[in-house]
Design an enzyme around this catalytic site. Structure first.
Site, PDB file in Angstrom:
ATOM      1  N   ASN A  11      23.247  61.892  47.384  1.00 55.30           N
ATOM      2  CA  ASN A  11      23.669  60.763  48.215  1.00 55.30           C
ATOM      3  C   ASN A  11      25.078  60.884  48.786  1.00 55.30           C
ATOM      4  OD1 ASN A  11      21.208  59.260  47.885  1.00 55.30           O
ATOM      5  ND2 ASN A  11      21.898  58.840  45.804  1.00 55.30           N
ATOM      6  N   ASN A  73      31.621  66.848  42.522  1.00 52.51           N
ATOM      7  CA  ASN A  73      31.222  65.452  42.378  1.00 52.51           C
ATOM      8  C   ASN A  73      29.724  65.472  42.126  1.00 52.51           C
ATOM      9  OD1 ASN A  73      30.438  62.774  42.556  1.00 52.51           O
ATOM     10  ND2 ASN A  73      31.877  62.295  44.187  1.00 52.51           N
ATOM     11  N   ALA A  76      25.439  60.641  40.539  1.00 51.09           N
ATOM     12  CA  ALA A  76      24.736  60.038  39.401  1.00 51.09           C
ATOM     13  C   ALA A  76      24.200  61.079  38.420  1.00 51.09           C
ATOM     14  CB  ALA A  76      23.599  59.155  39.897  1.00 51.09           C
ATOM     15  N   GLU A  97      36.069  67.568  37.991  1.00 50.52           N
ATOM     16  CA  GLU A  97      35.062  66.580  38.369  1.00 50.52           C
ATOM     17  C   GLU A  97      35.739  65.430  39.100  1.00 50.52           C
ATOM     18  OE1 GLU A  97      31.841  63.747  36.097  1.00 50.52           O
ATOM     19  OE2 GLU A  97      32.003  65.854  35.499  1.00 50.52           O
ATOM     20  N   ARG A 106      32.470  49.896  36.629  1.00 50.21           N
ATOM     21  CA  ARG A 106      31.132  49.620  37.165  1.00 50.21           C
ATOM     22  C   ARG A 106      30.134  49.369  36.032  1.00 50.21           C
ATOM     23  NH1 ARG A 106      29.689  53.661  41.733  1.00 50.21           N
ATOM     24  NH2 ARG A 106      28.147  52.043  42.083  1.00 50.21           N
TER      25      ARG A 106
END
Length: 179
Positions: A11, A73, A76, A97, A106
């Site tokens: 994404n 990155n 998820a 990372e 979150r």
């Protein structure tokens, strides 16, 4: 000339339009340009790959085991990407990372990472600036005489892995000048 890998997971190809209230409005192309600017300090080129599938990310890591380092990155996949985790464990060069948002601020399911314990460092919650911080960190962490990875295991770049050039003025305006 050495290279670094900029690897982005699921994404992240839609950055700039995907939930801008969480991820900001900076596009992946602008992030790539900012990372290239930081890498240029060491005369490094950047190879960028973004894939939505875990297997494709693993393939990219294995193709580029001879780089000086990586900015990763996992998106998820940090939560349950065990295959990616194992590939990162086998990846010789140092890697950092990055997460655009502060995962600790979150949902609780984002508070566990299977990949972060393997990283040389983790940058999160700084938006697109986090990529610049990670790339700058690599320029300071990697020794001048670095030799990492498996040079015999690094075929030509895949068509989906593309070199990044120095940033244009737009990327610099978004991410700021190099201090």
């Amino acid at each position: 000339m050495s290279r670094i890998l900029l690897l982005n997971g699921p994404n992240l190809g839609t950055l700039g339009t995907r939930q801008p209230e969480i991820y900001g409005t900076t596009t992946l192309a602008e992030i790539e340009a900012a990372v290239a600017e930081e890498a240029a300090v060491r005369d490094w080129k950047v190879v960028s790959a973004q894939h939505n599938g875990e297997g494709e990310l693993i393939d990219a890591l294995q193709r580029h085991g001879d780089v000086a380092g990586a900015v990763v990155n996992p998106g998820a996949l940090m939560i349950a990407g065990w295959g990616l985790r194992d590939a990162l464990a086998d990846f010789g060069p140092p890697w950092i990372e990055v997460h655009l948002s502060n995962v600790w601020a979150r949902e609780s399911f984002r508070h566990t990472s299977v990949t972060a314990p393997l990283a040389a460092g983790v940058v999160m919650g700084m938006g697109a600036l986090g990529y610049r911080v990670a790339a700058r960190s690599l320029t300071l962490l990697v020794p001048a005489d670095h030799t990492f990875g498996h040079p015999d295991n690094s075929p030509a770049d895949s068509p989906s892995d593309r070199p990044c050039d120095r940033p244009d003025d737009k990327a610099q305006a978004v991410l700021g000048p190099t201090p």
